[in-house]
Write an enzyme that holds these catalytic residues in place. Structure first.
Site, PDB file in Angstrom:
ATOM      1  N   ASP A  16      -5.314  -2.980  -0.005  1.00 43.94           N
ATOM      2  CA  ASP A  16      -5.888  -4.242   0.454  1.00 43.94           C
ATOM      3  C   ASP A  16      -6.678  -4.087   1.748  1.00 43.94           C
ATOM      4  O   ASP A  16      -7.833  -4.513   1.840  1.00 43.94           O
ATOM      5  CB  ASP A  16      -4.786  -5.288   0.659  1.00 43.94           C
ATOM      6  CG  ASP A  16      -4.190  -5.753  -0.661  1.00 43.94           C
ATOM      7  OD1 ASP A  16      -4.529  -5.165  -1.699  1.00 43.94           O
ATOM      8  OD2 ASP A  16      -3.388  -6.702  -0.651  1.00 43.94           O
ATOM      9  N   ARG A  96       5.633  -9.981  12.944  1.00 47.80           N
ATOM     10  CA  ARG A  96       4.263 -10.502  13.048  1.00 47.80           C
ATOM     11  C   ARG A  96       3.827 -10.870  14.459  1.00 47.80           C
ATOM     12  O   ARG A  96       2.674 -10.625  14.828  1.00 47.80           O
ATOM     13  CB  ARG A  96       4.075 -11.695  12.106  1.00 47.80           C
ATOM     14  CG  ARG A  96       4.267 -11.395  10.619  1.00 47.80           C
ATOM     15  CD  ARG A  96       3.911 -10.000  10.263  1.00 47.80           C
ATOM     16  NE  ARG A  96       3.909  -9.743   8.819  1.00 47.80           N
ATOM     17  CZ  ARG A  96       4.047  -8.548   8.311  1.00 47.80           C
ATOM     18  NH1 ARG A  96       4.237  -7.496   9.101  1.00 47.80           N
ATOM     19  NH2 ARG A  96       4.002  -8.358   7.007  1.00 47.80           N
ATOM     20  N   ASP A 125       2.452 -15.056   6.235  1.00 47.34           N
ATOM     21  CA  ASP A 125       1.969 -14.128   7.255  1.00 47.34           C
ATOM     22  C   ASP A 125       0.646 -14.559   7.866  1.00 47.34           C
ATOM     23  O   ASP A 125       0.400 -14.331   9.053  1.00 47.34           O
ATOM     24  CB  ASP A 125       1.841 -12.720   6.671  1.00 47.34           C
ATOM     25  CG  ASP A 125       3.173 -11.992   6.627  1.00 47.34           C
ATOM     26  OD1 ASP A 125       4.111 -12.453   7.301  1.00 47.34           O
ATOM     27  OD2 ASP A 125       3.275 -10.977   5.929  1.00 47.34           O
ATOM     28  N   SER A 180       5.545  -5.797  -4.349  1.00 47.19           N
ATOM     29  CA  SER A 180       4.844  -5.766  -3.074  1.00 47.19           C
ATOM     30  C   SER A 180       5.905  -5.610  -1.994  1.00 47.19           C
ATOM     31  O   SER A 180       6.831  -6.428  -1.909  1.00 47.19           O
ATOM     32  CB  SER A 180       4.055  -7.069  -2.871  1.00 47.19           C
ATOM     33  OG  SER A 180       3.520  -7.126  -1.566  1.00 47.19           O
TER      34      SER A 180
END
Length: 445
Positions: A16, A96, A125, A180
């Site tokens: 990605d 994050r 996210d 994922s």
């Protein structure tokens, strides 16, 4: 787009973000600076550098943030005993804010026009990255390709990668990467694939950190953890840095199958999502921290913390780590930890974390008062009678009131039938004569 000359990209080197790197260059015609954070994902990061260099990236940041991650983010969160929706230990959420912090710091240093990330428009996210960035750099520009481009399927991503010579993992090309995953020192999360159906179980070979219970040791293992002011500082008597300590707890917990979770959670963007998590060290740490707090915290302080914890956990889950309300709560939480110092002994066995002992120089446990034996007058049991009566006063008042209302209602019920009976008799007396008249009238002549 013409105003964007330089962008700092949160870059993992995966499919990605590799596509995003090239897409930013093509779409915005800008210079891309990559930032890759090592927060304990357990992967070799140099291949990310090689991929970035292949596409002409001149400035590549690869930083080891493991100690900062555990010391300044994971440990403060565990002082609060934070659990989202009663189960999730927030392993992805807590990483994050650190990544957002470094993104904007690099953007300032490099005088970049924008930052970019690879989070999709469906997930949490994107919120966490951007709320953190805006809090720390209010005028920052954010480019979120998943909200802009038309590469919204795996086939389109692969076609773009092939067109531009972007290396693709063989399993992803064949559609054999079933999950994922997101990994750091605190946990591994799994989403997608078969997990998108909550009725289906994940495969046994999905789990990476924890052993299946049938392969865990046949005997329990005792582990001692030392705490100082709410933070763990040693395991089995050995002082360790924050990152090293969490790594050791992960090893111990993983060996005994501790820390698996299969959860349907409520995302901040509004949808329900099913994910699986492995958090062996964090599961041990939460249990041990609550054990030392049980010994050292005042009752009302402990209960206040428990009242505030769901709010604190939601703030982290939803991306508000850098908000004034989270920082305010953190001051209160940290204040409660001044005397949370001591040792906790736990037993690990077949996925269980069992507290077996706890001790502290700041213990509020008074054996003389708590004993079932003769306490020598340390506690006067006769005092409990007045204590109970005073605490029962409001309930006794309410009970008396209810009894009075019930008695009044009963008295009213008894009073009504007196008149009703007479009326009923009178009515009954007249009805037969009417009936007789009707009968006589009905007889044929």
């Amino acid at each position: 787009m013409s105003q964007i000359k330089k962008v700092v990209l949160a870059y993992s080197g995966g499919l990605d973000t590799s596509v995003i790197l090239k897409w930013l260059q093509d779409t915005y015609g800008c210079e891309v600076i990559t930032f890759t954070a090592d927060i304990g994902q357990g992967e070799e990061l140099e291949p990310a550098r090689a991929k970035a260099e292949k596409f002409g990236v001149k400035k590549i940041y690869i930083e080891d943030l493991r100690e900062e991650f555990v010391r300044d983010f994971v440990f403060p969160m565990f002082r609060a005993n934070a659990l989202y929706e009663g189960e999730y230990l927030l392993g992805t959420s807590i990483a994050r804010p650190l990544i957002a912090k470094r993104l904007v710091e690099i953007a300032r240093r490099e005088k970049a026009d924008a930052i970019s990330h690879g989070a999709t428009g469906k997930g949490n996210d994107q919120v966490r990255f951007e709320l953190g960035a805006y809090a720390l750099m209010p005028d920052v520009k954010v480019i979120a390709p998943w909200r802009e481009w038309d590469l919204l399927s795996r086939d389109k991503l692969l076609a773009y990668a092939d067109k531009h010579g972007i290396p693709v993992d063989y399993k992803k090309r064949k559609g054999e990467a079933p999950y994922s995953m997101d990994a750091n020192l605190l946990h591994i999360s799994y989403e997608g694939g078969v997990l998108e159906d909550p009725a289906k179980s994940p495969s046994d070979d999905m789990w990476r950190l924890t052993a299946p219970l049938h392969k865990t040791p046949a005997k329990p293992e005792l582990v001692e953890i030392d705490f100082e002011q709410g933070d763990p500082v040693a395991v089995n008597g050995k002082k360790l840095s924050p990152a090293a300590l969490l790594t050791e707890l992960n090893r111990l917990g993983g060996k005994h199958g501790v820390g698996r979770l299969d959860l349907v959670e409520n995302r901040y963007v509004g949808m329900k999502s099913r994910g699986c998590y492995e958090t062996p060290g964090g599961t041990i740490l939460l249990r041990a921290h609550r054990a030392i707090e049980s010994l050292t915290l005042d009752r009302e302080v402990a209960h206040l913390k428990d009242d505030l914890m769901p709010r604190y956990a939601s703030l982290i889950y939803n991306g508000y780590w850098w908000s004034p309300e989270r920082e305010t709560l953190q001051v209160l939480i940290d204040h409660t930890q001044r005397n949370v110092t001591g040792k906790v002994m736990i037993k690990l066995f077949k996925g269980n974390v069992i507290v077996t002992s706890r001790s502290s120089e700041f213990s509020l446990f008074d054996t003389k008062i708590a004993t079932f034996d003769d306490d020598g007058g340390a506690y006067n049991q006769a005092d409990a009678a007045g204590f109970i009566k005073l605490n029962a006063l409001r309930m006794r008042i309410a009970g008396n009131r209810a009894s009075k209302l019930a008695a009044d209602a009963k008295a009213k019920t008894r009073a009504k039938p007196a008149g009703s009976v007479k009326a009923a008799k009178s009515s009954a007396a007249t009805k037969p004569s009417v009936a007789k008249k009707a009968t006589k009238a009905a007889k044929p002549r």
